[in-house]
Motif scaffolding. Structure first.
Motif, PDB file in Angstrom:
ATOM      1  N   ASP A  43     127.955  45.885   9.302  1.00  0.00           N
ATOM      2  CA  ASP A  43     128.405  45.913  10.694  1.00  0.00           C
ATOM      3  C   ASP A  43     129.690  46.709  10.797  1.00  0.00           C
ATOM      4  N   PHE A  44     130.132  46.915  12.006  1.00  0.00           N
ATOM      5  CA  PHE A  44     131.403  47.569  12.292  1.00  0.00           C
ATOM      6  C   PHE A  44     131.945  46.996  13.599  1.00  0.00           C
ATOM      7  N   ARG A  45     133.209  47.224  13.826  1.00  0.00           N
ATOM      8  CA  ARG A  45     133.819  46.873  15.112  1.00  0.00           C
ATOM      9  C   ARG A  45     134.756  48.022  15.477  1.00  0.00           C
ATOM     10  N   LEU A  46     134.275  48.888  16.350  1.00  0.00           N
ATOM     11  CA  LEU A  46     134.988  50.104  16.730  1.00  0.00           C
ATOM     12  C   LEU A  46     134.948  50.276  18.240  1.00  0.00           C
ATOM     13  N   THR A  47     135.711  51.214  18.736  1.00  0.00           N
ATOM     14  CA  THR A  47     135.762  51.486  20.173  1.00  0.00           C
ATOM     15  C   THR A  47     135.012  52.780  20.469  1.00  0.00           C
ATOM     16  N   ASP A  48     134.182  52.768  21.508  1.00  0.00           N
ATOM     17  CA  ASP A  48     133.460  54.000  21.836  1.00  0.00           C
ATOM     18  C   ASP A  48     134.294  54.898  22.752  1.00  0.00           C
ATOM     19  N   HIS A  49     133.790  56.082  23.012  1.00  0.00           N
ATOM     20  CA  HIS A  49     134.593  57.042  23.779  1.00  0.00           C
ATOM     21  C   HIS A  49     134.698  56.694  25.261  1.00  0.00           C
ATOM     22  N   HIS A  50     134.054  55.603  25.664  1.00  0.00           N
ATOM     23  CA  HIS A  50     134.246  55.074  27.021  1.00  0.00           C
ATOM     24  C   HIS A  50     135.315  53.984  27.044  1.00  0.00           C
ATOM     25  N   LYS A  52     134.940  51.073  25.252  1.00  0.00           N
ATOM     26  CA  LYS A  52     134.280  49.784  25.062  1.00  0.00           C
ATOM     27  C   LYS A  52     134.183  49.439  23.585  1.00  0.00           C
ATOM     28  N   THR A  53     134.511  48.197  23.220  1.00  0.00           N
ATOM     29  CA  THR A  53     134.374  47.736  21.841  1.00  0.00           C
ATOM     30  C   THR A  53     132.899  47.602  21.496  1.00  0.00           C
ATOM     31  N   ARG A  54     132.531  48.126  20.333  1.00  0.00           N
ATOM     32  CA  ARG A  54     131.125  48.144  19.932  1.00  0.00           C
ATOM     33  C   ARG A  54     130.932  47.539  18.548  1.00  0.00           C
ATOM     34  N   THR A  55     129.799  46.855  18.388  1.00  0.00           N
ATOM     35  CA  THR A  55     129.326  46.409  17.080  1.00  0.00           C
ATOM     36  C   THR A  55     127.867  46.824  16.977  1.00  0.00           C
ATOM     37  N   LEU A  56     127.298  46.671  15.808  1.00  0.00           N
ATOM     38  CA  LEU A  56     125.906  47.060  15.601  1.00  0.00           C
ATOM     39  C   LEU A  56     124.955  46.282  16.505  1.00  0.00           C
ATOM     40  N   ALA A  57     125.311  45.038  16.794  1.00  0.00           N
ATOM     41  CA  ALA A  57     124.437  44.187  17.621  1.00  0.00           C
ATOM     42  C   ALA A  57     124.229  44.754  19.017  1.00  0.00           C
ATOM     43  N   ASP A  58     125.160  45.583  19.504  1.00  0.00           N
ATOM     44  CA  ASP A  58     125.028  46.169  20.845  1.00  0.00           C
ATOM     45  C   ASP A  58     123.798  47.061  20.959  1.00  0.00           C
ATOM     46  N   PHE A  59     123.285  47.522  19.841  1.00  0.00           N
ATOM     47  CA  PHE A  59     122.197  48.493  19.873  1.00  0.00           C
ATOM     48  C   PHE A  59     120.877  47.911  19.375  1.00  0.00           C
ATOM     49  N   ARG A  60     120.812  46.583  19.313  1.00  0.00           N
ATOM     50  CA  ARG A  60     119.578  45.917  18.890  1.00  0.00           C
ATOM     51  C   ARG A  60     118.426  46.355  19.795  1.00  0.00           C
TER      52      ARG A  60
END
Length: 199
Positions: A43-50, A52-60
């Protein structure tokens, strides 16, 4: 028990075993390196270019391709991102079920604003991700990605040596493949078709 009976019994058992083996599906014939079950890339916890904080689960529900690079990369990164665009196009309607993520290894120069210009220029659906220096280092280590600054003529004109391949996750969020750099995208498109059918 006669020899004939024992032989017949053993032959019957062998045939049953062969039939059962035939019922076990063979593993998919991926073009790229199968890393299913690897103890990395969880997993990761990073910020997208919008922002928004993102993790792998956001793209399930989508297949995910993660590439680590930096916007001032002269060759590997733009070539890879262009190939990703080609892959999405090759998949047709299924391209909407693939999420490409570009993780910067150069957070000192790759600001949110710069990522928001660079990454969607290849495809509007692609997302740029960033963290601070510590988060970047921790994420790269978790994904077994090597990177190292190489000094340039000025303090801000350095380059970054880095791992050139991409990780591919299935729609359930499991790491499945490590994709080599620079084959034009056809192999990645073929492997993604397999993963999308396994949903």
């Amino acid at each position: 028990m006669t020899i004939e009976f024992r032989t017949s019994h053993l032959l019957g058992a062998a045939l049953v075993m062969l039939a059962l083996i035939g019922c076990v599906p063979s593993p998919p014939a991926f073009k790229y390196t199968d890393v299913t079950g690897a103890d990395c890339c969880r997993d990761f916890r990073l910020t997208d270019h919008h922002g928004k904080t993102r993790t792998l689960a956001d793209f399930r529900g989508k297949a995910v391709v993660i590439f680590f690079g930096y916007t001032q990369c002269p060759d590997v990164c733009p070539t890879t991102m262009a190939e990703m665009k080609s892959v999405v196009q090759q998949l047709g309607a299924d391209g909407k079920r693939v999420q490409v993520l570009f993780v910067t290894l150069d957070p000192e120069r790759d600001t949110r604003e710069l990522l928001s210009l660079y990454v969607p220029a290849f495809d509007p659906s692609f997302l740029g991700l960033y963290g601070d220096l510590e988060t970047t280092a921790r994420t790269a280590k978790a994904f077994r990605v090597f990177y190292q600054k190489q000094p340039g003529p000025t303090p801000t004109s350095y380059t970054v040596d880095h791992t050139a391949g991409s990780y591919v996750f299935d729609p359930q969020g499991r790491v499945r493949l490590f994709a080599r750099y620079g084959d034009g995208g056809a192999n990645l498109a073929a492997d993604l078709r397999i993963l999308l059918k396994q949903e």
